[in-house]
Motif scaffolding. Sequence first.
Motif, PDB file in Angstrom:
ATOM      1  N   VAL A  48     -11.863 -40.977  62.497  1.00 29.55           N
ATOM      2  CA  VAL A  48     -12.313 -41.121  61.112  1.00 29.55           C
ATOM      3  C   VAL A  48     -13.638 -41.890  61.117  1.00 29.55           C
ATOM      4  O   VAL A  48     -13.751 -42.948  61.735  1.00 29.55           O
ATOM      5  CB  VAL A  48     -11.263 -41.873  60.260  1.00 29.55           C
ATOM      6  CG1 VAL A  48     -11.826 -42.220  58.880  1.00 29.55           C
ATOM      7  CG2 VAL A  48     -10.001 -41.021  60.104  1.00 29.55           C
ATOM      8  N   PHE A  88     -12.618 -36.729  60.160  1.00 29.04           N
ATOM      9  CA  PHE A  88     -12.571 -37.038  58.733  1.00 29.04           C
ATOM     10  C   PHE A  88     -13.717 -37.998  58.441  1.00 29.04           C
ATOM     11  O   PHE A  88     -13.948 -38.939  59.189  1.00 29.04           O
ATOM     12  CB  PHE A  88     -11.220 -37.654  58.340  1.00 29.04           C
ATOM     13  CG  PHE A  88     -11.007 -37.692  56.857  1.00 29.04           C
ATOM     14  CD1 PHE A  88     -10.521 -36.582  56.183  1.00 29.04           C
ATOM     15  CD2 PHE A  88     -11.316 -38.830  56.116  1.00 29.04           C
ATOM     16  CE1 PHE A  88     -10.332 -36.593  54.802  1.00 29.04           C
ATOM     17  CE2 PHE A  88     -11.129 -38.856  54.735  1.00 29.04           C
ATOM     18  CZ  PHE A  88     -10.637 -37.742  54.075  1.00 29.04           C
ATOM     19  N   GLN A 118      -5.929 -43.302  53.034  1.00 29.94           N
ATOM     20  CA  GLN A 118      -6.469 -42.213  53.871  1.00 29.94           C
ATOM     21  C   GLN A 118      -6.212 -42.495  55.349  1.00 29.94           C
ATOM     22  O   GLN A 118      -5.788 -41.615  56.097  1.00 29.94           O
ATOM     23  CB  GLN A 118      -7.975 -42.047  53.602  1.00 29.94           C
ATOM     24  CG  GLN A 118      -8.262 -41.420  52.244  1.00 29.94           C
ATOM     25  CD  GLN A 118      -9.736 -41.427  51.875  1.00 29.94           C
ATOM     26  OE1 GLN A 118     -10.456 -42.378  52.179  1.00 29.94           O
ATOM     27  NE2 GLN A 118     -10.187 -40.377  51.215  1.00 29.94           N
ATOM     28  N   ILE A 119      -6.439 -43.742  55.754  1.00 36.77           N
ATOM     29  CA  ILE A 119      -6.235 -44.084  57.170  1.00 36.77           C
ATOM     30  C   ILE A 119      -4.747 -44.018  57.521  1.00 36.77           C
ATOM     31  O   ILE A 119      -4.365 -43.489  58.577  1.00 36.77           O
ATOM     32  CB  ILE A 119      -6.803 -45.495  57.464  1.00 36.77           C
ATOM     33  CG1 ILE A 119      -8.314 -45.511  57.242  1.00 36.77           C
ATOM     34  CG2 ILE A 119      -6.483 -45.909  58.902  1.00 36.77           C
ATOM     35  CD1 ILE A 119      -8.928 -46.903  57.221  1.00 36.77           C
ATOM     36  N   PRO A 124      -5.517 -42.009  62.587  1.00 37.47           N
ATOM     37  CA  PRO A 124      -6.438 -41.647  63.673  1.00 37.47           C
ATOM     38  C   PRO A 124      -6.234 -42.559  64.885  1.00 37.47           C
ATOM     39  O   PRO A 124      -5.636 -43.634  64.771  1.00 37.47           O
ATOM     40  CB  PRO A 124      -7.815 -41.891  63.047  1.00 37.47           C
ATOM     41  CG  PRO A 124      -7.571 -43.006  62.078  1.00 37.47           C
ATOM     42  CD  PRO A 124      -6.182 -42.770  61.520  1.00 37.47           C
ATOM     43  N   ILE A 127     -11.560 -45.216  64.888  1.00 37.34           N
ATOM     44  CA  ILE A 127     -12.346 -45.328  63.656  1.00 37.34           C
ATOM     45  C   ILE A 127     -13.768 -45.681  64.047  1.00 37.34           C
ATOM     46  O   ILE A 127     -13.987 -46.642  64.804  1.00 37.34           O
ATOM     47  CB  ILE A 127     -11.773 -46.425  62.739  1.00 37.34           C
ATOM     48  CG1 ILE A 127     -10.366 -46.026  62.312  1.00 37.34           C
ATOM     49  CG2 ILE A 127     -12.706 -46.691  61.560  1.00 37.34           C
ATOM     50  CD1 ILE A 127     -10.001 -46.175  60.902  1.00 37.34           C
TER      51      ILE A 127
END
Length: 222
Positions: A48, A88, A118-119, A124, A127
């Motif tokens: 992300v 993303f 979202q995270i 993920p 990041i």
Amino acid sequence: MKVDLLKLPPGEALEVIAKNVAKCRRCSLSAGRTHSVPGEGSAQAEVVFIGEAPGFNEDQRGVPFCGRAGRLLDQALENISWKRQSVFITNVVKCRPPNNRDPLPEEIVACQPFLNWQIKIIKPLMIVTLGRFSMAKFLPHVKISQVHGQVYPLRWQGLRLVVVPLYHPAAALRSGRLRQVFLDEFAKLPGYLNLAKKGFWFSEEEKEMVEEAGASQQLKLI
Ligand code: SF4
């Protein structure tokens, strides 16, 4: 948000977030927006990217990183053969600050739940923070000039994340030297991701957690 986002398929959960962002009035940035910019990409992304805030082009189109800075980000992704739709891409605030000023602390706090969700939904492995505002979310007491390009494995809200702070592409565009630093550091991301997948920075227990997450997400980057 009244629905239990973690019980929805990740793609649907991200859509629910985007709909809530579109009608959000939690801070004054809602007053000046043309479009909100919740972020876009894969709900199964291993990586992300988090920038600062939408600019003029992003506000016009509702798409993150679609102006000059976005073109540099696209080039950097292409250089390492990562597809934009496989990662993303989002920002710490989802609406454009007037005249592209820095987001205010209260705006970042107001918008924080959307990014956190979202995270938590995407889960993920890595990041990549773009610029100091997203870096400060995970690494609050450092200066970007001192830590850019370094790798920070950390725990965040029950997730094990590898955080890599990079310069914001807009900053990289202001200087030929910073542009090259940005591209050179970006080129190291696939190697860091491979190490993260192998649990390089994790204990044995944490490696198992990463492997489980990897299997469940059926990750595809390239
Ligand atoms: Fe809501 Fe975030 Fe937009 Fe502020 S910036 S109105 S908190 S979506």
